[in-house]
Scaffold this motif. Structure first.
Motif, short mmCIF file in Angstrom:
data_model
loop_
_atom_site.label_atom_id
_atom_site.label_comp_id
_atom_site.label_asym_id
_atom_site.label_seq_id
_atom_site.Cartn_x
_atom_site.Cartn_y
_atom_site.Cartn_z
N PHE A 109 -11.37 2.94 -0.98
CA PHE A 109 -10.61 2.18 -1.70
C PHE A 109 -9.49 1.64 -0.63
CE2 PHE A 109 -12.02 4.82 -5.02
CZ PHE A 109 -12.19 4.41 -6.28
N ASN A 110 -9.98 0.52 -0.16
CA ASN A 110 -9.02 0.10 1.12
C ASN A 110 -8.00 -0.98 0.44
OD1 ASN A 110 -10.31 1.51 3.21
ND2 ASN A 110 -12.05 0.16 3.10
N PHE A 111 -6.94 -0.41 0.86
CA PHE A 111 -5.69 -1.46 0.57
C PHE A 111 -5.71 -2.17 -0.81
CE2 PHE A 111 -6.16 -0.35 4.96
CZ PHE A 111 -5.07 -0.38 5.48
N PRO A 112 -6.08 -1.02 -1.97
CA PRO A 112 -6.08 -1.86 -3.30
C PRO A 112 -4.73 -2.64 -3.52
CG PRO A 112 -6.58 0.58 -3.54
CD PRO A 112 -6.10 0.16 -1.85
N ASP A 113 -4.78 -3.62 -4.55
CA ASP A 113 -3.62 -4.23 -5.03
C ASP A 113 -2.55 -3.21 -5.53
OD1 ASP A 113 -4.77 -6.71 -4.55
OD2 ASP A 113 -5.42 -7.10 -6.52
N PRO A 114 -1.34 -3.13 -4.89
CA PRO A 114 -0.16 -2.10 -5.18
C PRO A 114 0.19 -2.28 -6.88
CG PRO A 114 0.52 -3.77 -3.62
CD PRO A 114 -0.76 -4.20 -3.92
N TRP A 115 0.32 -3.53 -7.21
CA TRP A 115 1.10 -3.72 -8.62
C TRP A 115 2.48 -2.98 -8.62
CZ3 TRP A 115 -0.53 -7.72 -11.26
CH2 TRP A 115 -1.97 -8.11 -11.04
N PHE A 116 3.24 -3.32 -8.15
CA PHE A 116 4.73 -2.72 -7.71
C PHE A 116 5.22 -2.13 -8.92
CE2 PHE A 116 4.03 -4.88 -3.58
CZ PHE A 116 4.05 -3.73 -2.68
N LYS A 117 5.35 -3.28 -9.94
CA LYS A 117 5.97 -2.89 -11.08
C LYS A 117 5.49 -1.78 -12.13
CE LYS A 117 7.88 -7.30 -11.87
NZ LYS A 117 7.72 -8.84 -12.33
N LYS A 118 6.50 -0.76 -12.51
CA LYS A 118 5.94 0.48 -13.42
C LYS A 118 4.83 -0.32 -14.53
CE LYS A 118 6.70 5.05 -14.05
NZ LYS A 118 7.38 6.06 -14.20
N LYS A 119 5.44 -1.16 -15.02
CA LYS A 119 4.56 -1.81 -16.32
C LYS A 119 3.13 -2.30 -15.86
CE LYS A 119 6.45 -6.37 -16.47
NZ LYS A 119 7.27 -7.35 -17.05
N HIS A 120 3.17 -2.53 -14.59
CA HIS A 120 1.84 -2.74 -14.13
C HIS A 120 0.82 -2.04 -13.77
CE1 HIS A 120 3.29 -7.42 -14.07
NE2 HIS A 120 2.89 -7.14 -15.11
N TYR A 121 1.33 -0.52 -13.52
CA TYR A 121 0.60 0.25 -12.83
C TYR A 121 -0.64 0.58 -13.55
CZ TYR A 121 4.63 2.71 -10.45
OH TYR A 121 5.42 2.55 -9.43
N LYS A 122 -1.09 0.25 -14.99
CA LYS A 122 -2.35 0.21 -15.32
C LYS A 122 -3.25 -0.72 -14.92
CE LYS A 122 -0.53 -2.25 -19.56
NZ LYS A 122 0.76 -2.28 -19.29
N ARG A 123 -2.69 -1.72 -14.38
CA ARG A 123 -3.62 -2.72 -13.48
C ARG A 123 -4.39 -2.23 -12.14
NH1 ARG A 123 -0.33 -8.35 -14.26
NH2 ARG A 123 -0.27 -7.96 -16.37
N ARG A 124 -3.72 -0.97 -11.78
CA ARG A 124 -4.17 -0.50 -10.49
C ARG A 124 -5.54 0.39 -10.57
NH1 ARG A 124 1.14 3.08 -8.43
NH2 ARG A 124 2.28 1.26 -7.34
N VAL A 125 -6.28 -0.21 -9.67
CA VAL A 125 -7.84 0.26 -9.77
C VAL A 125 -8.05 1.65 -9.95
CG1 VAL A 125 -8.19 0.21 -7.31
CG2 VAL A 125 -10.03 -0.39 -8.89
N ILE A 126 -7.36 2.45 -9.20
CA ILE A 126 -7.61 4.07 -9.51
C ILE A 126 -6.59 4.38 -10.70
CG2 ILE A 126 -7.03 6.19 -8.45
CD1 ILE A 126 -7.81 5.15 -5.81
N GLN A 127 -7.39 5.01 -11.74
CA GLN A 127 -6.74 5.36 -13.06
C GLN A 127 -7.06 6.72 -13.32
OE1 GLN A 127 -4.45 3.55 -14.81
NE2 GLN A 127 -4.56 1.94 -13.51
N PRO A 128 -6.46 7.66 -14.13
CA PRO A 128 -7.05 8.87 -14.28
C PRO A 128 -8.52 8.81 -14.95
CG PRO A 128 -4.93 8.76 -15.08
CD PRO A 128 -5.22 7.48 -14.24
N GLY A 129 -8.73 7.80 -15.92
CA GLY A 129 -9.88 7.76 -16.62
C GLY A 129 -11.20 7.43 -15.91
N PHE A 130 -10.77 6.65 -14.76
CA PHE A 130 -11.70 6.10 -13.72
C PHE A 130 -12.22 7.39 -12.83
CE2 PHE A 130 -12.46 3.29 -9.88
CZ PHE A 130 -13.66 2.95 -10.28
N VAL A 131 -11.17 8.09 -12.57
CA VAL A 131 -11.50 9.24 -11.64
C VAL A 131 -12.31 10.27 -12.45
CG1 VAL A 131 -10.25 11.02 -10.30
CG2 VAL A 131 -9.12 8.96 -10.05
N ASN A 132 -12.09 10.54 -13.79
CA ASN A 132 -12.72 11.25 -14.50
C ASN A 132 -14.22 10.82 -14.44
OD1 ASN A 132 -11.25 13.27 -15.48
ND2 ASN A 132 -10.35 12.18 -17.08
N ILE A 133 -14.62 9.48 -14.83
CA ILE A 133 -15.95 9.02 -14.72
C ILE A 133 -16.48 9.42 -13.40
CG2 ILE A 133 -17.15 6.95 -14.61
CD1 ILE A 133 -15.12 5.45 -16.27
#
Ligand SMILES: C[S@@+](CC[C@H](N)C(=O)[O-])C[C@H]1O[C@@H](n2cnc3c(N)ncnc32)[C@H](O)[C@@H]1O
Length: 209
Positions: A109-133
């Motif tokens: 994961f090289n320099f993923p989009d940061p989505w700075f606003k907290k309400k946009h964190y869910k758009r970040r590519v690394i998510q707990p569910g994704f890490v579980n997969i």
């Protein structure tokens, strides 16, 4: 400044058919590396041309970039490089991709989009569910590389991956790059920009145990 693509848009619910490894690569038995959010794929072109004993797969959510990258692969007849269009979270959650995930030696994961606003964190590519997969499907010993110039994003990604029991941090000084997917430490476009502009770069490597 480009407009970021919202990965949660329903445009990305449909995913393209993921070909088998032998459809994607000349030698399907070579070591396989996946780069998530590969943009136009220059980094992967650079790697694939030098390290012909590795196969490289890029996933990118901007369709035009993937179309252009695929045409370049065909034109140049490169047999160890393939690109897939779509939201990586949906693609890797699909049953078709399980065989790909099982065969990965490493992913980045090289320099993923940061989505700075907290309400946009869910758009970040690394998510707990994704890490579980990933932790459910990756083989033991598979490596995950993360890199960013945004400290807050680094902390978030590090926390999300480290919170999963099956991923352990590798100390960089014990790491032998010569056997990795990137022995020559080729730089991504954003990394070159960060270096030229003297931005701090935060990176970490994890191993699936
Ligand atoms: C800041 S750019 C970094 C590009 C490249 N990795 C580099 O280091 O130069 C982040 C890339 O990730 C892509 N991206 C963002 N979210 C994504 C997702 N969920 N699935 C696939 N690609 C994604 C963006 O379209 C963009 O091309």
């Amino acid at each position: 400044m480009r407009q970021h693509v919202n990965p949660l848009s329903s445009n990305f619910n449909q995913i393209e058919r993921i070909p088998s490894l032998s459809e994607m690569f000349g030698d399907s038995k070579s070591n396989l590396h996946l780069d998530i959010g590969c943009a136009a794929g220059e980094f992967l072109f650079d790697l694939a041309l030098v390290n012909t004993s590795w196969n490289y797969l890029g996933i990118e959510i901007r369709e035009k970039l993937v179309k252009n990258a695929k045409s370049k692969v065909l034109e140049r007849e490169i047999k160890n490089l393939y690109f897939v269009f779509g939201n990586a979270n949906n693609i890797l959650n699909d049953v078709q991709s399980k065989i790909i995930i099982k065969n990965l030696k490493s992913l980045s994961f090289n320099f993923p989009d940061p989505w700075f606003k907290k309400k946009h964190y869910k758009r970040r590519v690394i998510q707990p569910g994704f890490v579980n997969i990933l932790s459910n499907s990756l083989q033991k010993g598979t490596l995950i590389f993360i890199k960013t110039d945004v400290k807050d994003l680094f902390d978030y990604m590090d926390y999300t991956i480290s919170s999963n029991y099956y991923f352990k941090i590798i100390d960089k000084k014990d790491f032998n790059y010569s056997e990795s997917f990137n022995p020559n430490k080729v730089k991504t476009n954003r990394e070159k920009y960060a270096i030229v502009n003297q931005l701090d770069i935060f990176e970490r490597i994890y191993i699936k145990i």
